[in-house]
Each structure stands twice: as C-alpha cells, then as structure tokens.
Write a protein that holds these residues in place. Structure first.
Motif, short mmCIF file in Angstrom:
data_model
loop_
_atom_site.label_atom_id
_atom_site.label_comp_id
_atom_site.label_asym_id
_atom_site.label_seq_id
_atom_site.Cartn_x
_atom_site.Cartn_y
_atom_site.Cartn_z
N ILE A 144 -8.91 -4.15 2.98
CA ILE A 144 -7.91 -3.86 2.41
C ILE A 144 -7.29 -4.66 3.17
N MET B 273 -3.92 5.36 -1.74
CA MET B 273 -4.45 5.55 -0.74
C MET B 273 -3.61 7.56 -1.54
N THR B 274 -4.98 8.24 -1.31
CA THR B 274 -4.74 9.67 -1.36
C THR B 274 -5.54 10.98 -0.34
N THR B 275 -4.62 12.06 -0.18
CA THR B 275 -5.42 12.43 1.42
C THR B 275 -5.06 13.82 0.71
N ILE C 108 -7.68 4.62 -4.38
CA ILE C 108 -8.93 5.39 -2.86
C ILE C 108 -8.43 6.40 -3.15
N GLU C 109 -9.16 7.49 -3.36
CA GLU C 109 -8.69 8.90 -3.71
C GLU C 109 -8.95 9.62 -2.50
N HIS D 138 0.55 11.82 -0.39
CA HIS D 138 -0.39 13.18 0.69
C HIS D 138 0.09 14.40 0.11
N ILE E 68 -9.04 9.83 0.31
CA ILE E 68 -9.42 8.74 1.76
C ILE E 68 -10.77 9.27 2.86
N GLY F 269 0.53 -1.29 -0.40
CA GLY F 269 -0.01 0.08 -0.04
C GLY F 269 1.06 1.27 0.19
N LEU G 186 0.83 5.82 0.38
CA LEU G 186 -0.21 7.04 0.80
C LEU G 186 0.53 8.01 0.46
N ALA H 90 -0.84 1.33 4.64
CA ALA H 90 0.12 1.93 4.00
C ALA H 90 1.66 1.78 4.34
N LEU I 137 -2.07 -0.97 -4.07
CA LEU I 137 -3.30 -0.49 -3.70
C LEU I 137 -2.40 1.57 -2.93
#
Length: 416
Positions: free
Chosen positions: A307, A320-322, A279-280, A227, A282, A223, A225, A338, A318
C-alpha cells in the motif's frame, strides 16, 4: 628461425602444388571476405531503407496500434483473423491471425508480423497472461510515421462514446480488461446527508494536487475506507466515484487463492493508470492476525508494504471496503493508508421517498404516503431497491409498504 621459414617458402615457391594450393587458399579467403562485405553492406542498406517497431500487449502503444488498424482498415483484406485482447465500446476488436501480413499505406510497403506465446516466459507460471507481440516494418519509412499512426489509433479509441468506467481485474500476474460498465450518477447513491459529495470533492482535489504533494515532499497517494452493513452501497459508491471523475476501476481480490506478497506488490505497482484501485471486503482476507498469517497467501506486512512501500504507485486513489471495521488492524486504516473513513449506514424515510420518486416519476402523488408509511424505520438501500423492483408494475402496492416494514412480535404473559 625466421631464416628457416624463408628457406622453406623459397623452396615451396618452385613447386607447382604449393603454388596452386596457395592460390586456391587466397581465392577462398577473398571470396569469404567478399561475402562478409556484401552481407554487411546489405544489412547496412536494409537499416537505411527499413524501420521496424515491435510492440506487445503489455504496452499502451499496442492498444493504440490496434485502434489504428481498426480505424484505417488497412488489413481488411486479411482472410485469417483472430480476436485480440483489445476492447472498444463497440465490442471485441479483431486483428489478423498470427503470421506475416502486408499492406500499402501512404505510398509505403508495410510488413506486419503477429506472434503469440502461451505464457509470459519460460520461467513464468503456466497461468501467466499470453504475450502477443506485433512488429511493423516500413520500407523507406521512419519511426515517427509509426508513432503518428499509434497516436491516431489512441485518439480514435478515446473518441468512441464512453458508456462508463472500464473494469480491470488482476489475474494472478497481469491486469485484464473486462469491458465497460454503465456510468452511475453520484446523486443516485442513497445517503441521508452530504458525505458522498464530500468524498467526491476530496478525491477530485487529490487527483488534481500532484504539484502540491511534490512541493511538500509527500507521496502522491490517498486511501479511503468505506464501511457499513451489507447492502448500504459501498460498491455503488466506487462506481459513482469513477463515473463522476472519469476514472476506471481496478479490482484487486487479495483473498484469492495463490496470490502472494510478490504478486500483490506487482499488482499495486502495475495497476492501470487513471483507475481507482478497489479492494473490497478487505476484512475477509485477514479474519485474524497471528504473526502476519492470512487466509490467502498475502501476509499482513506484505499488504502494508504494497500500500505505501517505496515502490507504491504515485497518483493512486485506493478504496477499501469492509462490513466490519472493528475487525481491521489499526495499522491498516491509519492516516497514510486510509486517510478518509466514510460510513455508509441505513437510510430513513426521507431518502427512501427520493428513491420511490425515481422509480415512479409519473406518480408524485404517492410519494408522501410512502414516506409516511415508513415512519421512523430505517433500511439498507439494497432492501428498499429490492422492494421497489418487486413492485415495479404496481405503484400503489409499493407505496403502501405493506410487508416492507417488519411487524412487531407480540408477546403474551403466561397466567400464573
């Protein structure tokens, strides 16, 4: 008792009515038996000379079969056609309308039946993906022949010029292909250092390490991340990763209305192979955590289980964005969910100058002045790109950066 029955039979044998009825009964039984034997023999003969393969639009073979139909044109004579849910680089793929069709191929008579249902099943939701099935029957054919045709169709689709990653979106109960987007080179993603290159190298290493994970008994999942503030290129990084590694992009919006834990688990398990699962934003789905409550129907525990639960897909990357990593629960972004965190921030004048040179390749003389005009200011890549797009026809104005850098606010002291 037995002697009594024999007595009745002996007496009945002398009666013409009894004899005639018995004869008719035996004749009827013989005819019924003959029909049964004939039907069984006919079915056995059909099984010997006919072979049927049925596919539906939830299988990869279905896409390959339509690729073969397009490649060979065997149903080009069909007067009733309909767009399929198979897409190619050239655009929509057409197929014969629902019903029975026929064609000759390799000296064999082939029957093609296309059927379509409005939903995935009687008990499925009304919004479920329509299920389409196709049945191909060959007279004096073999299953191996149909398998070869499907493989030829898959090769035909794969050989078409790929313009970039295929986009898949989860639609409540199924993954829908939206078509391809233009590939993006990694070097076009703006960053002051080599963190994007390190991200690409990490994902490339992961994708090729199936044996390494299996040997050590570690689930083959990883995963990431991404950001940073809005406009720093998080979505662009996902697209560049997919383009560089030859992957597709499967977008999962966990904040959408109607999505629950079971649908989320299904989405994660059935995500397209060879695709980055994205997954944007999140944090938008979990603005606050109170006993697993969420803005959508997905609970926090449901997300964690999807997950890295027992049924989680292997070989999956995977991302993910934040915009607000501080709002994320530590349980969500720990190693194993992540594994690599990449911050995408503002960029300085040197990186901005590279973007200017890309916009105006015939005006290298303006690059130093543009870099000097920016000075120590820092910007989001989106803001710089917007500025250059707005001045795409006027390189001198773009290089001046007049209006790009906010002017300091002047303050005056009131006289006592």
């Amino acid at each position: 008792m037995f002697e009594t029955i024999l007595t009745y039979l002996a007496q009945g044998a002398g009666s013409d009515i009894f004899a005639g009825g018995t004869a008719l009964g035996l004749l009827g039984a013989s005819l019924a038996l003959g029909r049964g034997l004939l039907a069984s023999g006919w079915q056995a003969l059909l099984r010997r000379v006919m072979v049927t393969v049925t596919l539906d639009n939830r299988t990869a073979a279905y896409r390959g079969f339509y690729g073969w139909l397009t490649m060979t044109g065997v149903l080009a004579h069909a007067r009733r056609v309909r767009i399929t849910d198979v897409h190619s680089v050239a655009g929509e793929v057409y197929g014969p309308a629902p019903g029975l069709h026929w064609f000759w191929r390799e000296g064999r008579l082939c029957l093609f039946l296309r059927e379509r249902k409005d939903s995935a099943g009687r008990d499925g939701p009304a919004y479920a993906r329509p299920v389409e099935s196709v049945s191909l029957t060959l007279i004096f054919g073999r299953v191996a022949t149909i398998r070869r045709w499907i493989a030829e169709g898959q090769a035909h689709l794969a050989a078409q010029e790929r313009i970039g990653p295929e986009i898949h979106v989860f639609q409540d109960s199924y993954w829908e292909e939206l078509g391809q987007v233009t590939a993006r080179k990694v070097e076009t993603v703006l960053c002051d250092d080599d963190r994007i290159d390190r991200l690409v190298a990490d994902m490339r290493r992961f994708l090729g390490a199936r044996g390494w994970y299996a040997t050590r008994g570690i689930p083959w999942r990883r995963g990431y991340l991404l950001h940073g503030p809005p406009g720093t290129g998080k979505s662009s990084v996902i697209r560049a990763l997919a383009s560089e590694l030859g992957l597709d992009i499967a977008i999962l919006d966990i904040g959408r209305a109607g999505l629950g834990d079971e649908a989320l688990r299904q989405a994660m398990v059935t995500a397209p192979k060879g695709a980055i699962l994205a997954i944007e934003d999140i944090d938008a789905a979990f603005r606050q955590r109170k006993k697993g409550e969420a803005v959508s129907g997905v609970t926090f525990s449901g997300l964690l289980n999807a997950i890295d639960g027992v049924a989680a897909q292997e070989g999956r990357a995977l991302v993910m964005t934040t915009n607000h990593p501080d709002r994320l629960d530590p349980a969500l972004i720990r190693p194993g969910r992540a594994d690599m965190h990449v911050e995408l921030g503002l960029i300085g004048a040197g990186t901005a100058a590279r973007l200017f040179a890309r916009f105006f390749p015939d005006r290298p003389d303006l690059v130093p002045g543009f870099e000097a005009a920016l000075g120590a200011a820092r910007f989001t890549p989106a803001a710089l790109q917007g500025w250059l797009l707005a001045h795409a026809e006027d390189a001198e104005s773009a290089a001046s950066a007049e209006g790009l850098i906010p002017k300091p606010v002047k303050t005056t002291m009131a006289a006592e």
